[in-house]
Design a protein around this motif. Structure first.
Motif, PDB file in Angstrom:
ATOM      1  N   LYS A 222      -5.393  -9.575  -4.231  1.00 51.35           N
ATOM      2  CA  LYS A 222      -5.099  -8.467  -5.145  1.00 51.35           C
ATOM      3  C   LYS A 222      -5.922  -8.628  -6.396  1.00 51.35           C
ATOM      4  O   LYS A 222      -6.513  -9.686  -6.666  1.00 51.35           O
ATOM      5  CB  LYS A 222      -3.614  -8.431  -5.503  1.00 51.35           C
ATOM      6  N   VAL A 223      -5.953  -7.530  -7.183  1.00 54.21           N
ATOM      7  CA  VAL A 223      -6.604  -7.509  -8.492  1.00 54.21           C
ATOM      8  C   VAL A 223      -5.638  -6.876  -9.478  1.00 54.21           C
ATOM      9  O   VAL A 223      -5.103  -5.791  -9.226  1.00 54.21           O
ATOM     10  CB  VAL A 223      -7.933  -6.729  -8.461  1.00 54.21           C
ATOM     11  N   VAL A 224      -5.401  -7.564 -10.593  1.00 55.23           N
ATOM     12  CA  VAL A 224      -4.619  -7.023 -11.692  1.00 55.23           C
ATOM     13  C   VAL A 224      -5.587  -6.714 -12.830  1.00 55.23           C
ATOM     14  O   VAL A 224      -6.391  -7.563 -13.216  1.00 55.23           O
ATOM     15  CB  VAL A 224      -3.533  -8.012 -12.153  1.00 55.23           C
ATOM     16  N   TRP A 225      -5.516  -5.504 -13.366  1.00 56.56           N
ATOM     17  CA  TRP A 225      -6.461  -5.087 -14.392  1.00 56.56           C
ATOM     18  C   TRP A 225      -5.727  -4.408 -15.548  1.00 56.56           C
ATOM     19  O   TRP A 225      -4.621  -3.903 -15.397  1.00 56.56           O
ATOM     20  CB  TRP A 225      -7.514  -4.137 -13.821  1.00 56.56           C
ATOM     21  N   PHE A 226      -6.379  -4.422 -16.698  1.00 54.52           N
ATOM     22  CA  PHE A 226      -5.872  -3.687 -17.848  1.00 54.52           C
ATOM     23  C   PHE A 226      -7.066  -3.265 -18.699  1.00 54.52           C
ATOM     24  O   PHE A 226      -8.174  -3.806 -18.578  1.00 54.52           O
ATOM     25  CB  PHE A 226      -4.867  -4.523 -18.662  1.00 54.52           C
TER      26      PHE A 226
ATOM     27  N   THR B 219      -3.936  -3.676  -7.638  1.00 56.70           N
ATOM     28  CA  THR B 219      -4.397  -3.125  -6.372  1.00 56.70           C
ATOM     29  C   THR B 219      -4.460  -4.238  -5.346  1.00 56.70           C
ATOM     30  O   THR B 219      -5.016  -5.316  -5.611  1.00 56.70           O
ATOM     31  CB  THR B 219      -5.785  -2.486  -6.520  1.00 56.70           C
ATOM     32  N   ARG B 220      -3.893  -3.972  -4.181  1.00 57.31           N
ATOM     33  CA  ARG B 220      -3.943  -4.944  -3.097  1.00 57.31           C
ATOM     34  C   ARG B 220      -5.287  -4.855  -2.380  1.00 57.31           C
ATOM     35  O   ARG B 220      -5.763  -3.771  -2.044  1.00 57.31           O
ATOM     36  CB  ARG B 220      -2.798  -4.707  -2.125  1.00 57.31           C
ATOM     37  N   LEU B 221      -5.902  -6.003  -2.120  1.00 55.82           N
ATOM     38  CA  LEU B 221      -7.167  -6.094  -1.399  1.00 55.82           C
ATOM     39  C   LEU B 221      -6.936  -6.756  -0.048  1.00 55.82           C
ATOM     40  O   LEU B 221      -5.873  -7.307   0.234  1.00 55.82           O
ATOM     41  CB  LEU B 221      -8.192  -6.893  -2.205  1.00 55.82           C
TER      42      LEU B 221
ATOM     43  N   GLN C 299      -6.495   8.357   1.356  1.00 57.20           N
ATOM     44  CA  GLN C 299      -6.128   7.768   0.072  1.00 57.20           C
ATOM     45  C   GLN C 299      -5.381   6.450   0.263  1.00 57.20           C
ATOM     46  O   GLN C 299      -5.606   5.484  -0.474  1.00 57.20           O
ATOM     47  CB  GLN C 299      -5.268   8.750  -0.720  1.00 57.20           C
ATOM     48  N   THR C 300      -4.513   6.417   1.266  1.00 57.20           N
ATOM     49  CA  THR C 300      -3.771   5.176   1.525  1.00 57.20           C
ATOM     50  C   THR C 300      -4.715   4.066   1.975  1.00 57.20           C
ATOM     51  O   THR C 300      -4.600   2.915   1.526  1.00 57.20           O
ATOM     52  CB  THR C 300      -2.701   5.425   2.586  1.00 57.20           C
ATOM     53  N   LEU C 301      -5.632   4.392   2.859  1.00 57.79           N
ATOM     54  CA  LEU C 301      -6.579   3.387   3.335  1.00 57.79           C
ATOM     55  C   LEU C 301      -7.514   2.929   2.225  1.00 57.79           C
ATOM     56  O   LEU C 301      -7.891   1.753   2.165  1.00 57.79           O
ATOM     57  CB  LEU C 301      -7.388   3.959   4.501  1.00 57.79           C
ATOM     58  N   ALA C 302      -7.883   3.853   1.329  1.00 57.08           N
ATOM     59  CA  ALA C 302      -8.739   3.463   0.211  1.00 57.08           C
ATOM     60  C   ALA C 302      -8.016   2.486  -0.705  1.00 57.08           C
ATOM     61  O   ALA C 302      -8.630   1.565  -1.265  1.00 57.08           O
ATOM     62  CB  ALA C 302      -9.176   4.697  -0.567  1.00 57.08           C
ATOM     63  N   GLY C 303      -6.700   2.681  -0.864  1.00 59.70           N
ATOM     64  CA  GLY C 303      -5.944   1.748  -1.689  1.00 59.70           C
ATOM     65  C   GLY C 303      -5.908   0.346  -1.143  1.00 59.70           C
ATOM     66  O   GLY C 303      -5.690  -0.616  -1.893  1.00 59.70           O
TER      67      GLY C 303
END
Length: 668
Positions: free
Chosen positions: A659-663, A653-655, A380-384
């Motif tokens: 990163k990507v900020v979503w709403f 989410t950090r890439l 899960q951590t690696l997927a994040g």
């Protein structure tokens, strides 16, 4: 007659045949020894000269032997009373009642067979039933087994007073007994009124009372001893007269550290009473039973903890990512190997993607369940971090090596992109997934097998495949396709055929429902196929149509927020969602403003229309934004506050590239 008593009598008869088969004296006669006579209480018998015939008839069930001594030929006399009476009491022995054990060898053989029967039990009920079946009717006519409520586990120190519960009773039934529907006697009754039915189910042992003193003494006692005369009424809760003579034994059950119960052995008046040697036999049975119960309780607690540990580490609910529907199943292994290390997971990723994971830690123990939890958390951590599937497996392999040299697991990691309708899969020694197409065709995907996690020094390879809308991907562990009755590839082929047959039932234009499909897959398991636990994850690919996606690149300049508002307004007009224009323009302006303030490369803006309206803004800055309360004198710091108040939900989410900020906003 119970199975044990039958086998016991069979072995008793075998002794007679074995004696008759001994080689004769050179003079052709049998000898007679003085040791053959003695007190019946010690197992001896009066002298009975014998002669070995050519074909001796079968002796009576309670016959005794004597060693040959006299060379003079004499006629063979029966070893016991020919009328079937008991030697000690002289009373007739009821038909089917086993003879009394008279010699030390008989008792040793009985104790050995009884302890083996008790030791065969694994759980608590099996051990208690083994004690009852081993003793009735061979050793006693009835037995009552009381156990502590609740039973202490390991080093636990019980709190409160000791309470004993009647766990099981067994007896020789009478001909006029009324029986329950299951065929068992309706109540425990020892004839002649010696112990009436209605024994107390619960008994609280009074501190310092007679029963507490007997249990503390550990050794079995006769019922007519002063200690037992006061202890038995407290235990049984009855006021009727107790058995007279040595016809009842009260035996404490002591585990490794404390008393865990008591057993009461009873004999009928028409059967010889217990003697001092029987008291030793009762002590042996009580000791073996108590130790077995201790082990069963410890094993049950360990299995319960491991099972709970594993279940708590599995996802309680699956997410609802955009463009894919999910269903799952988990079945523990049958019999004793029910605890394993199988797991599954579905992890939402940036860009409306979702990671599908299934893994299997080798072994069946609490350790396997604990390792499974650590590997799942690591995945899960690696997927994040939005790492490629092959990189995720590489880091999982490193983590398994840090956990120990023998920590092995298989894992399959897949990432589904509903916008591109593609799926990327990497495998680490796991069975390949099966893809069920919309038309009903099922195929086993050709994925590089790779080495299991924990081997070390192995590169993993990922493949990218089409994931058409309406198709279903099935991920599973080897417990579904491999067993003692079939190899893994035979099971995979049977799984493929079952999926294709199920899809034919709904027609070529309608895929089968996910929940029903999972049930159909599990129905392929036979009664002997549950050697391992099973994890199953099914993903139905719906995808997102290109007409529901809007994507732009924005240069990191001051005019970017204004351009982002205009582009968002035009997309909403095209989709007929003008009612969301005010909210969307405000939130897009705030998020894009934060992005271009620090970005050095073009900023991405993407809108997705599904059951909600999702907006994603990406940049090359890895620092995640943090919601905070701005002070009255601050010029900024209120953008995320507005997003948090107006959006249905939001996140960042950090890439690997930023990163990507979503709403998300609800669609009216």
């Amino acid at each position: 007659m119970t199975e044990h008593s039958a086998s016991y009598q069979g072995s008793h008869e075998g002794r007679h045949h074995g004696t008759a088969a001994r080689p004769a004296d050179p003079r052709g006669a049998l000898r007679r020894t003085p040791e053959a006579s003695g007190n019946p209480a010690t197992g001896g018998l009066p002298e009975q000269p014998r002669r070995a015939p050519a074909a001796p008839p079968p002796p009576p069930a309670d016959a005794e032997h004597s060693q040959p001594e006299s060379p003079s030929p004499e006629p063979v006399r029966p070893a016991g009373p020919p009328d079937g009476t008991e030697r000690r009491s002289g009373q007739p022995r009821p038909a089917g009642q086993p003879p009394a054990m008279r010699r030390d060898g008989d008792r040793l053989r009985f104790v050995g067979a009884a302890t083996r029967r008790i030791a065969r039990g694994i759980d608590l009920d099996e051990i208690v039933m083994g004690l009852c079946r081993a003793t009735v009717p061979t050793f006693s006519d009835a037995i009552l087994v009381y156990l502590r409520e609740p039973l202490p586990v390991g080093d636990e120190r019980p709190t409160g007073p000791m309470v004993l519960r009647l766990r099981r009773t067994d007896r020789i039934p009478d001909a006029d007994d009324t029986e329950t529907e299951s065929g068992a006697p309706a109540a425990l009754v020892v004839p002649q009124g010696e112990l009436a039915a209605g024994c107390a189910e619960l008994c609280e042992v009074r501190s310092g009372g007679a029963l507490a003193e007997v249990l503390r003494g550990v050794r079995p006692v006769f019922a007519d001893s002063p200690a037992a005369l006061a202890a038995l009424p407290e235990l049984l809760g009855v006021e009727q007269p107790l058995p007279t003579g040595h016809r009842a034994i009260l035996a404490p059950l002591r585990g490794r550290r404390r008393v865990i119960g008591a057993a009461v052995f009873l004999r009928r008046p028409d059967r010889p009473a217990f003697d001092a040697d029987d008291l030793l036999v009762a002590g042996q049975l009580a000791t073996h039973s108590a130790l077995g119960i201790d082990k069963a309780v410890l094993y049950g607690r360990e299995a319960y903890i491991a099972d709970e540990l594993q279940r708590t580490m599995l996802p309680e609910t699956l997410p609802n990512p955009t463009g894919v529907r999910l269903a799952s199943r988990y079945l523990p292994a049958a019999e004793t190997a029910r605890v394993g290390g199988d797991w599954y997971d579905a992890i939402p990723l940036p860009g409306s993607r979702v990671a599908l994971v299934v893994g299997d830690v080798m072994g069946h123990s609490m350790t396997s369940a604990a390792i499974m939890g650590q590997l799942r958390t690591t995945a899960q951590t690696l997927a994040g971090l939005d790492l490629p599937p092959q990189e995720v497996l590489h880091h999982l392999d490193e983590q398994a090596q840090r956990l120990g040299t023998d920590r092995m697991a298989t894992c399959l990691y897949a990432v589904y992109d509903p916008v591109a309708h593609r799926i990327t899969i990497a495998n680490a020694g796991h069975p390949p997934p099966v893809l069920l197409h919309l038309g009903g065709r099922a195929e086993v995907l050709r994925v590089p097998p790779g080495a299991p996690i924990g081997v070390g020094g192995v590169d993993f390879e990922a493949v990218e495949l089409d994931a058409p809308a309406g198709a279903t991907l099935l991920l599973y562990t080897d417990g579904l396709v491999e067993s003692r009755l079939r190899d893994v590839w035979t099971g995979i082929e049977q799984l493929r055929e079952r999926l294709a047959a199920t899809a034919q039932l709904t027609g070529p234009d309608h895929p089968p429902p996910l929940e029903a499909l999972c049930d159909e897959v599990l129905d392929m398991l036979g009664p002997g196929d549950r050697d391992d636990d099973i994890a199953l994850l099914a993903a139905r690919f719906d995808g997102i149509a290109p007409s529901d996606v809007a994507y732009w690149f924005l240069d990191p300049e001051d005019a970017a927020p204004g351009r982002a508002r205009r582009l968002a307004r035009s997309a909403l007009a095209r989709w007929g969602l003008e009612d969301l224009s005010d909210s969307l323009e405000l939130l897009v302006s705030e998020v894009v403003t934060n992005a271009v303030r620090y970005a050095s490369r073009p900023v991405t803006l993407r809108l997705l229309r599904t059951d909600v309206l999702r907006c994603e803004v990406g940049d090359d800055v890895p620092q995640l934004p943090r919601l905070r309360q701005a002070r009255a004198t601050d010029e900024g710091g209120r953008g995320l506050y507005l997003v948090n108040r107006l959006a249905r939900r939001w996140g960042a989410t950090r890439l690997s590239t930023g990163k990507v900020v979503w709403f998300e906003l609800p669609v009216p």
